[in-house]
Scaffold this active site. Sequence first.
Site, PDB file in Angstrom:
ATOM      1  N   GLY A  10       0.832  -1.190   0.000  1.00  0.00           N
ATOM      2  CA  GLY A  10       0.000   0.000   0.000  1.00  0.00           C
ATOM      3  C   GLY A  10       0.870   1.244   0.000  1.00  0.00           C
ATOM      4  O   GLY A  10       2.060   1.203   0.345  1.00  0.00           O
ATOM      5  N   GLY A  17       0.342  -4.989   0.495  1.00  0.00           N
ATOM      6  CA  GLY A  17      -0.903  -4.925  -0.254  1.00  0.00           C
ATOM      7  C   GLY A  17      -0.911  -5.795  -1.487  1.00  0.00           C
ATOM      8  O   GLY A  17      -1.962  -6.287  -1.907  1.00  0.00           O
ATOM      9  N   GLU A  36       5.578  -5.687   7.429  1.00  0.00           N
ATOM     10  CA  GLU A  36       4.835  -4.689   8.207  1.00  0.00           C
ATOM     11  C   GLU A  36       5.430  -4.376   9.572  1.00  0.00           C
ATOM     12  O   GLU A  36       5.373  -3.233  10.038  1.00  0.00           O
ATOM     13  CB  GLU A  36       3.374  -5.145   8.364  1.00  0.00           C
ATOM     14  N   ASP A  38      -1.183  -7.512   7.601  1.00  0.00           N
ATOM     15  CA  ASP A  38      -2.634  -7.436   7.382  1.00  0.00           C
ATOM     16  C   ASP A  38      -2.998  -8.117   6.072  1.00  0.00           C
ATOM     17  O   ASP A  38      -2.484  -9.180   5.772  1.00  0.00           O
ATOM     18  CB  ASP A  38      -3.082  -5.974   7.422  1.00  0.00           C
TER      19      ASP A  38
END
Length: 493
Positions: A123, A174, A197, A205
């Site tokens: 992301g 992502g 992350e 996530d």
Amino acid sequence: MLLRHSLPRSSTPSSWFSRLSPASVMPLRAKVTNSAFAATSRMSTATEPQIPKELPGDEPDDVLFSSLYGVRLVELNRPKKLNSLNGSMVRKILPRLKEWEKSQLANIVMLSGAGSKALCAGGDVAALALQNEEGPEGQKASADFFGLEYKLDHLIATYPKPFISVMDGITMGGGVGLSVHAPFRIATERTVFAMPETTIGFFPDVGGSFFLPRLDGEIGTYLALTSERLIGVQALYAGIATHYFHSSTLGNLTGRLSELVFPDHASLPERLDLVNRTMAEFQTGLPSLEEEPIQLGGSLRTAIDRCFSHGTVEEILKALERETEQKAWAQKTLETIAMRSPTSLKVTLRQLRVGKSWTISETFQREQQIAARFMRHPDFVEGVKARLMSKPPRQASWQPATLGEVTAKQVDEFFSLPKGEKPMQLLSEGDYKSYPHAHYALPSEEDIRKLVTKEMTRGDFRASWGGKEGVKEKVNEVMARRTVKSPEGVQWN
């Protein structure tokens, strides 16, 4: 006339997709349980979910959509930013996927990234960190982005048509969410997989709560806490990818898939099986084990399971300190973990342990709440600035700075639903507790155990994985590590 599209092995185009014939490609422009999550994981049909739409100011052409007969192609088109995912891209992809769900002309969806460097490097967290510094409104906007992203990931995970993600190049964060939940995930010699992350004060996530605990042994825990990278065929051996092809074959594969004609009333499993058989036509062999041995295998894999099976981060660190068979690896791993956000480490381990019992829907609903909590936590902004925005990167100053300062109550807060809030509404009613398409990847260690203990017949094993590249290599590695020979025959150890 059946069409085939070839891509010369020596060519280096901006993307394999761009080499398809212009005439045939048509542009389309915790121990924590909360009953509230379980109650809404089966989405009510009383209120129809709102499909996101593009907003004024969204980037033009950051996603390209094309059609090749029955194949619908989605190409992430931000190559200068390694196709990092933002809200503009998600708002374009979601409506198109929902449209193709209903189209009788759309048989297969393929997702790829522009250029040769990345499917998607994650992301656009730099933009989110700057947004968070604006205060509560900016933090809420960042949390809303993650909710939007997770709705897309869940839709891919439950999509009612064959979905293929091409993990050609960097596939992190992502990009993993856009690929790892699809029934077919193609790794190439250029694939670089990681979940980085904890490096930036966040948590793995995009459904990491679901797929990481379901990998063999403690591989998922190791990848989550250390951000270890898997290159090329290693993504296949670890269970991240389902297939491995050289990048030069992707154009031919797409052309071949476009030729498929599905019977009118074929079920999704029947369609998936046909796609799987077709993809097998493009097997050209894996790198030799002498050239690329299985990275997470042998005595290292035994050490990973031994050290990362504990229930707290502190116990994992103590196990690494005691490790003798893989002492150099253990020391390097200790140094790696010491650089990570203490809060991220503790939340991540809790996430992986409780995520084993979550459904795919509950996973994304819970992760949306965890992400929103991280947007209000100082470690995310600090981690992104230190590791991604500072030149050169610097070590982040985490708050709290040590594992001992992160209390169980603080970790609990990431897994609780704020009073008065309802879990996020998803765009698909699909749900499950284990991947229904897991058999398209290499057999799991549990599958091999069942074969050894005769809980699965050789015939059934061959029916699922016979002829698939990589099966022999993985079975041999698992057998060497987990079995012993006795007068009664081979015994599972």
